[in-house]
Write a protein that holds these residues in place. Structure first.
Motif, PDB file in Angstrom:
ATOM      1  N   MET A 361      -2.770 -10.964  -1.542  1.00 33.81           N
ATOM      2  CA  MET A 361      -2.226  -9.699  -1.022  1.00 33.81           C
ATOM      3  C   MET A 361      -2.607  -8.520  -1.922  1.00 33.81           C
ATOM      4  N   THR A 391      -3.081 -17.676   7.753  1.00 39.93           N
ATOM      5  CA  THR A 391      -2.547 -16.789   6.711  1.00 39.93           C
ATOM      6  C   THR A 391      -3.503 -15.627   6.479  1.00 39.93           C
ATOM      7  N   LEU A 395      -2.570 -11.669   7.175  1.00 39.09           N
ATOM      8  CA  LEU A 395      -2.595 -10.709   6.062  1.00 39.09           C
ATOM      9  C   LEU A 395      -3.579  -9.559   6.290  1.00 39.09           C
TER      10      LEU A 395
END
Length: 556
Positions: A361, A391, A395
């Motif tokens: 992130m 994922t 993101l």
């Protein structure tokens, strides 16, 4: 009691007017008296026996000094003879006190005798160094004017000779000389001078330590003395200064380590000397300059594969990710991203650690800037195989790749294309990459200046084009076929040709695309590639030649 050779002494005007030759005569007269008195003493026999052995060495050192062709022309000679004279007088006074058995106490006298022995050692060492440094060949100048008159050798000699305060004055002069003409100082800097500077990093005075590390920082940044600095043991005291030095000491020490750590061997040595933890702490608490230098040093160290695990064990991962999020300077963030790229290059345990600490992130957020850099994209490229596809999608990884392909540096674009190659393992992911708008940017990237850039763009397209939606997207771009045909160039420097053949093979079912391929000279290229046994070249050539033959026949 008279101060010995290791301390400052006030000298009366009449005594200070003595010539160097007169100081030599005074010292030579005092030596036999000092030896005779010392031999008469019957207490503290072990200590006095050692002092006598040192006193007996002084005549030969004085002889070496006085026989030098330039004896008397340099202020250092006179100063050294004054120091020897003070020590000899102190020896005589202490011997007389012992002979009269009038000392204040045993421990006090033992301490005084140990101090005398140390001063004799200093006198003997300094006399020898004075001859060896070659400084006696320089014309004498007042110490205060040494820097302005360019007497660099005298300043360097003073780093090795005499008491600490004199060395500090020499350091100040050296700093000034380097400001005026650094090249001139570097030209006469020798290994013994480096050794003297390194020793001053552990001086009891923090002012001397600060000045010494300021000089060493300049030497390290000059790039001309790294090997001498490291071989003379500069790393441990620099690390201690990073750990517990003053504000200036920390800053200059970490900048020195930043430069020295560019060598893989030195980077390993920094880890071995326990340098990682202080660097990590400086990343957490330092000011902007120190933080940036510490981050760069850790980045340099992380480039050495065998120490990466040791870095992780000292808490580097969490600190570097935090720096990527909150670094004071943009440069600190870039160093943090480069460090993560290095750490993710080859160690699966480190990759998992970085993912667990929120590294993905943080890297994605860093990419949102106006000019995404290669390091962050490279770190993400290394991580994609360890992160579930859903994922990555959730993101916002794929739109970031499109942003990098459009706005990033050439290196960042190349890393993004490589990440696409790694992430496009299923038809669904290939479709999502296309929907994120990556294909037009990849087509443009086929024109990149670097061969490796063109190759990875063609490789990414060859992977994506197997999905019909992406194939339609490629066909819509007027530059796709011409760019791909250019990549059929059979020269050894062109490493993209096999991917170009694959892409054009997928497009050859389209009549319009086949015509474009032929018009841009694909057949000539493919004939040569067929001879080179490039996979798919023969089949594509046959299809184009067949279509070309039909076209000619229909015209007739």
């Amino acid at each position: 009691m008279v101060e010995g050779g290791g301390g400052e002494v006030s000298v009366s005007d009449s005594v200070d007017e003595l010539s160097t030759e007169e100081w030599l005569l005074n010292a030579e007269k005092l030596v036999p008296e000092a030896i005779d008195k010392a031999k008469e003493v019957k207490v503290f026999l072990g200590r006095w026996k050692m002092i006598v052995s040192k006193l007996e060495q002084i005549p030969s050192r004085l002889s070496d000094l006085s026989s030098h062709p330039c004896f008397g022309k340099n202020a250092l000679c006179k100063e050294q003879l004054q120091a020897v004279t003070r020590t000899l007088k102190e020896s005589i006074e202490l011997a007389e006190i012992c002979l009269k058995d009038k000392f204040e106490g045993k421990l006090k006298m033992q301490s005084d005798l140990d101090s005398l022995a140390a001063k004799l050692d200093l006198n003997l060492r300094d006399c020898g160094l004075l001859v060896k440094t070659g400084v006696l060949g320089e014309v004498a100048r007042p110490e205060a004017d040494a820097a302005t008159h360019g007497n660099i050798k005298e300043l360097l000699a003073r780093l090795q000779i005499g008491h600490l305060e004199a060395k500090h004055r020499a350091l100040d002069g050296l700093v000034e000389a380097m400001r005026e003409d650094e090249k001139k100082v570097l030209a006469v800097m020798g290994r013994s001078n480096i050794a003297a500077l390194v020793q001053l990093l552990t001086a009891t005075s923090h002012r001397i330590r600060e000045t010494a590390v300021t000089v060493i920082c300049s030497l390290a940044e000059s790039g001309s003395c790294e090997n001498w600095l490291v071989s003379e043991g500069v790393l441990p005291p620099l690390i201690r200064l990073v750990e517990s030095g003053s504000f200036v000491g920390k800053e200059k020490a970490v900048i020195s380590l930043q430069r020295l750590s560019m060598s893989a061997e030195t980077a390993r040595a920094i880890v071995g000397h326990g340098g990682v933890r202080p660097l990590v702490e400086l990343c957490q608490t330092g000011d902007s300059v120190s933080q940036s230098a510490a981050a760069c040093t850790l980045k340099n160290i992380s480039a050495v594969p065998e120490v990466r695990q040791a870095l992780a064990e000292e808490g580097v991962v969490k600190t570097i990710i935090n720096l990527l999020n909150c670094g004071i300077l943009l440069g600190s963030k870039e160093y943090a991203a480069e460090c993560l790229q290095n750490l993710t290059a080859s160690n699966e345990n480190l990759r998992r650690n970085i993912i667990t600490e929120g590294g993905v992130m943080s890297l994605l957020a860093y990419l949102d800037g106006p000019l995404p850099q290669e390091s962050a994209v490279g770190a993400l490229r290394n991580l994609v195989g360890s992160v579930p596809e859903d994922t990555l999608v959730s993101l916002g990884f794929l739109p970031r790749l499109s942003h990098v392909l459009k706005s990033g540096s050439p290196g960042a674009q190349q890393a993004a294309a490589a990440a696409i190659c790694r992430v496009s393992s299923t038809p669904e992911m290939k479709k999502l990459v296309g929907e994120a708008g990556c294909i037009p940017h990849l087509v443009k990237m086929l024109e990149a200046k670097s061969s490796s850039g063109r190759e990875v763009a063609a490789q990414a397209m060859a992977s994506l084009i197997s999905v019909s939606r992406n194939q339609r997207e490629v066909k819509k771009d007027d530059k796709s076929v011409p760019n791909l045909v250019q990549l059929l160039d059979p020269s050894p420097q062109n490493s993209a040709k096999k991917y170009a053949v694959s892409c054009l093979g997928s497009l050859s079912s389209c009549k319009k695309c086949r015509k474009l391929m032929i018009s841009y000279g694909a057949i000539g290229y493919l004939k040569k590639l067929t001879e080179m046994d490039i996979p798919g070249a023969k089949k594509l050539l046959e299809r184009l030649e067949k279509g070309n033959f039909r076209s000619l026949f229909s015209k007739k």
